[in-house]
Write a protein that holds these residues in place. Structure first.
Motif, PDB file in Angstrom:
ATOM      1  N   PHE A 132       0.880  -1.184   0.000  1.00 11.23           N
ATOM      2  CA  PHE A 132       0.000   0.000   0.000  1.00 11.23           C
ATOM      3  C   PHE A 132       0.915   1.232   0.000  1.00 11.23           C
ATOM      4  CE2 PHE A 132       0.594  -1.422   4.400  1.00 11.23           C
ATOM      5  CZ  PHE A 132       1.118  -0.283   4.991  1.00 11.23           C
ATOM      6  N   PRO A 133       0.389   2.393  -0.375  1.00 11.65           N
ATOM      7  CA  PRO A 133       1.222   3.600  -0.424  1.00 11.65           C
ATOM      8  C   PRO A 133       1.787   3.968   0.950  1.00 11.65           C
ATOM      9  CG  PRO A 133      -0.789   3.930  -1.690  1.00 11.65           C
ATOM     10  CD  PRO A 133      -0.953   2.631  -0.945  1.00 11.65           C
ATOM     11  N   GLN A 134       3.114   4.152   0.990  1.00  4.05           N
ATOM     12  CA  GLN A 134       3.792   4.482   2.246  1.00  4.05           C
ATOM     13  C   GLN A 134       4.564   5.794   2.174  1.00  4.05           C
ATOM     14  OE1 GLN A 134       6.260   0.980   3.020  1.00  4.05           O
ATOM     15  NE2 GLN A 134       4.670  -0.265   2.073  1.00  4.05           N
ATOM     16  N   ILE A 206       0.749   6.859   5.529  1.00  9.31           N
ATOM     17  CA  ILE A 206       1.957   7.431   4.910  1.00  9.31           C
ATOM     18  C   ILE A 206       3.036   7.652   5.974  1.00  9.31           C
ATOM     19  CG2 ILE A 206       2.891   9.446   3.652  1.00  9.31           C
ATOM     20  CD1 ILE A 206       1.114   7.726   1.884  1.00  9.31           C
ATOM     21  N   ARG A 207       4.257   7.203   5.670  1.00 10.28           N
ATOM     22  CA  ARG A 207       5.392   7.341   6.613  1.00 10.28           C
ATOM     23  C   ARG A 207       6.309   8.494   6.258  1.00 10.28           C
ATOM     24  NH1 ARG A 207       6.474   1.399   5.658  1.00 10.28           N
ATOM     25  NH2 ARG A 207       4.822   0.529   6.936  1.00 10.28           N
ATOM     26  N   VAL A 208       6.420   8.740   4.950  1.00  6.51           N
ATOM     27  CA  VAL A 208       7.291   9.840   4.514  1.00  6.51           C
ATOM     28  C   VAL A 208       6.495  10.716   3.551  1.00  6.51           C
ATOM     29  CG1 VAL A 208       9.470  10.502   3.426  1.00  6.51           C
ATOM     30  CG2 VAL A 208       9.312   8.313   4.633  1.00  6.51           C
ATOM     31  N   LEU A 234      -2.245  13.673   7.446  1.00  6.21           N
ATOM     32  CA  LEU A 234      -1.171  12.698   7.691  1.00  6.21           C
ATOM     33  C   LEU A 234      -1.072  12.381   9.177  1.00  6.21           C
ATOM     34  CD1 LEU A 234       1.527  14.352   5.403  1.00  6.21           C
ATOM     35  CD2 LEU A 234       0.368  12.177   4.947  1.00  6.21           C
ATOM     36  N   PRO A 235      -0.595  11.197   9.520  1.00 10.67           N
ATOM     37  CA  PRO A 235      -0.448  10.879  10.944  1.00 10.67           C
ATOM     38  C   PRO A 235       0.703  11.679  11.553  1.00 10.67           C
ATOM     39  CG  PRO A 235       0.463   9.120   9.592  1.00 10.67           C
ATOM     40  CD  PRO A 235      -0.153  10.100   8.648  1.00 10.67           C
ATOM     41  N   GLN A 239       7.001  11.319   8.671  1.00 14.19           N
ATOM     42  CA  GLN A 239       8.134  12.225   8.479  1.00 14.19           C
ATOM     43  C   GLN A 239       7.803  13.223   7.372  1.00 14.19           C
ATOM     44  OE1 GLN A 239      11.801  10.433   6.962  1.00 14.19           O
ATOM     45  NE2 GLN A 239      12.947  11.944   8.143  1.00 14.19           N
ATOM     46  N   MET A 240       8.065  14.496   7.635  1.00 17.85           N
ATOM     47  CA  MET A 240       7.720  15.520   6.635  1.00 17.85           C
ATOM     48  C   MET A 240       8.965  16.264   6.197  1.00 17.85           C
ATOM     49  SD  MET A 240       4.178  16.746   8.291  1.00 17.85           S
ATOM     50  CE  MET A 240       3.090  15.480   8.959  1.00 17.85           C
TER      51      MET A 240
END
Ligand code: ADP
Length: 444
Positions: A132-134, A206-208, A234-235, A239-240
């Motif tokens: 899935f999109p990460q 999403i992680r990044v 985003l959670p 990371q942004m």
């Protein structure tokens, strides 16, 4: 009406449209830069770092091994021919790869290794087994998104199960489709649709999150708001990362609005100087006369490679036709061409297949003129009201002190432009010698 244009050093100029006929937009020039880029842009400045927590230790790396990357990722980096991290990567990569993840705002001129850095961060955080999109990367245009995607594909060549998908207009995916690709690169409008309207991306996974070319982004209507709406969903542990080639206040405000608790990295751009450039002028009566003077020095300018600047598109076209009719080999770089066509002309010029390039200001702002040793101002750069355009003069002729080669500059000056030229001479406190075009021995 004025249009923002990106200079080769990444700075932005607002050019009045009636001053100049060729107008290139920011995103197009950014793409041009990417298409013609061959290597890293050097800088003698130090990287400035502002940590969100100043008491935490500051790491920098001199090798990619120190980053403890996945084997296949390291292989991908070396396969791209990278030997060691670039200046900005030395500082940015340890922050971007830290545990727990840290947010980052980074600014440095184009060509300093920002894209490679965030692609590396995305690839190192992705879990290839999770379908899935990460990672989500926002870019200002379709073409720029594709360029970034190419870097992901190159660097991730050995990360076999990691895949990229483009959220760009034209890529129509039915509502509710199960997307199994891990990295999504797209433009803000389409990404927004994919997330909220079509429910293709679950932003909470999403992680990044990467916002690339922030300066171009805020220049485009609606993109800042789209980006903010995406970012809000985003959670908190995501990371942004935000990147920009320039840092005017507007970019800065946007960056602070969208990236919480950021570290900040900046690499100042190299200043241009006229120190290593010998400058001459030839006094002429009118355009035909300037043309004759140019033909007289043609033999000397074709010893190296030359760029001839005209103030308007028409003038550039006229000059090209005249020169070709006289049997000189020249090529015209004009704003009428597509970005790809321009890139291909610049490439031919760089490969030495063309020796003389005729162009206007705006077009040439996308060109890295490092190898050009001779510049001819067929028209002196002036603003409205005949005030000399110092900045453009410096951009055409100047070189960065440490990395620039020696160069020659010729100005073809109609008598009424002589006061403007003298102002330029005074402004830069550098001498521009008169040259008698019939007697080229005067060139030292
Ligand atoms: P930016 O995003 O700042 O414009 P890029 O990441 O596109 O910069 O890098 C500019 C050029 O330098 C590209 O051709 C890229 O492949 C190359 N490059 C990036 N990092 C390195 C490195 N560490 N070593 C060698 N070349 C690099």
């Amino acid at each position: 009406k004025s249009t923002a244009v990106r200079n080769i050093d990444g700075s932005i100029n607002n050019i009045k449209e009636d001053d100049e006929e060729d107008v290139v937009d920011l995103a197009a020039n950014s793409l041009l830069n990417k298409l013609i880029r061959q290597s890293l842009v050097e800088s003698s400045h130090r990287v400035e770092v502002l940590q969100k927590d100043p008491s935490s230790p500051l790491y920098s790396v001199k090798t990619f091994e120190e980053l403890r990357l996945k084997e296949e990722l390291l292989k991908g980096i070396y396969a791209m021919g990278f030997n060691r991290p670039s200046k900005i990567q030395e500082m940015a990569l340890p922050m971007m790869l830290a545990h727990p993840p840290q947010n980052l705002i980074a600014q440095s001129q184009s060509g300093t290794g920002k894209t490679a850095a965030f692609v590396l961060a995305m690839l190192s955080r992705v879990n290839a087994l999770e379908l899935f999109p990460q990672c989500l990367c926002l870019a200002p245009t379709y073409e720029l998104a594709l360029q970034t995607g190419r870097v992901v594909e190159q660097m991730g060549k050995f990360c076999v199960d990691v895949q990229v998908m483009y959220a760009i207009r034209g890529n129509r995916i039915p509502r509710g489709t199960d997307i199994t690709k891990q990295i999504i690169i797209g433009t803000p409008g389409t990404v927004l649709d994919w997330c909220f309207k079509l429910k293709l991306i679950d932003l909470t996974k999403i992680r990044v999150f990467v916002l690339d070319e922030a300066d171009v982004m805020i220049d485009t209507q609606g993109f800042s708001d789209h980006s903010v709406r995406i970012q809000r969903a985003l959670p908190s542990e995501c990371q942004m990362l935000l990147f920009s080639a320039t840092f005017e206040d507007s970019v800065w405000h946007f960056a602070e609005r969208i990236i919480p608790d950021p570290n900040v990295i900046k690499l100042r751009k190299e200043e241009l100087t006229l120190n290593n450039i010998r400058q001459y002028y030839v006094l002429c009566e009118h355009r035909k006369d300037k043309y004759q003077a140019l033909c007289n020095i043609y033999g000397s300018i074709t010893i190296g490679q030359a760029i001839i600047f005209c103030q308007t598109r028409q003038n550039a076209k006229w000059l090209t036709v005249e020169m070709i009719q006289d049997g000189h080999q020249v090529s015209l770089l004009s704003g009428e061409l597509t970005v790809e066509q321009r890139a291909s002309i610049i490439q031919r010029f760089r490969d030495g297949k063309e020796k003389v390039l005729i162009t206007t200001n705006v077009c040439a702002r996308g060109i890295d003129v490092k190898q050009v040793t001779i510049v001819v101002n067929f028209d002196l750069p002036v603003k409205q009201g005949e005030e000399p355009d110092y900045e453009t003069y410096l951009h055409r002729i100047g070189r960065t002190g440490r990395f620039g080669k020696k160069g020659l500059a010729f100005n073809m000056i109609e008598v009424d432009k002589l006061p403007s030229l003298m102002k330029i001479q005074d402004h830069f406190n550098s001498s521009i010698k008169q040259l008698n075009a019939e007697d080229m021995d005067e060139i030292e």
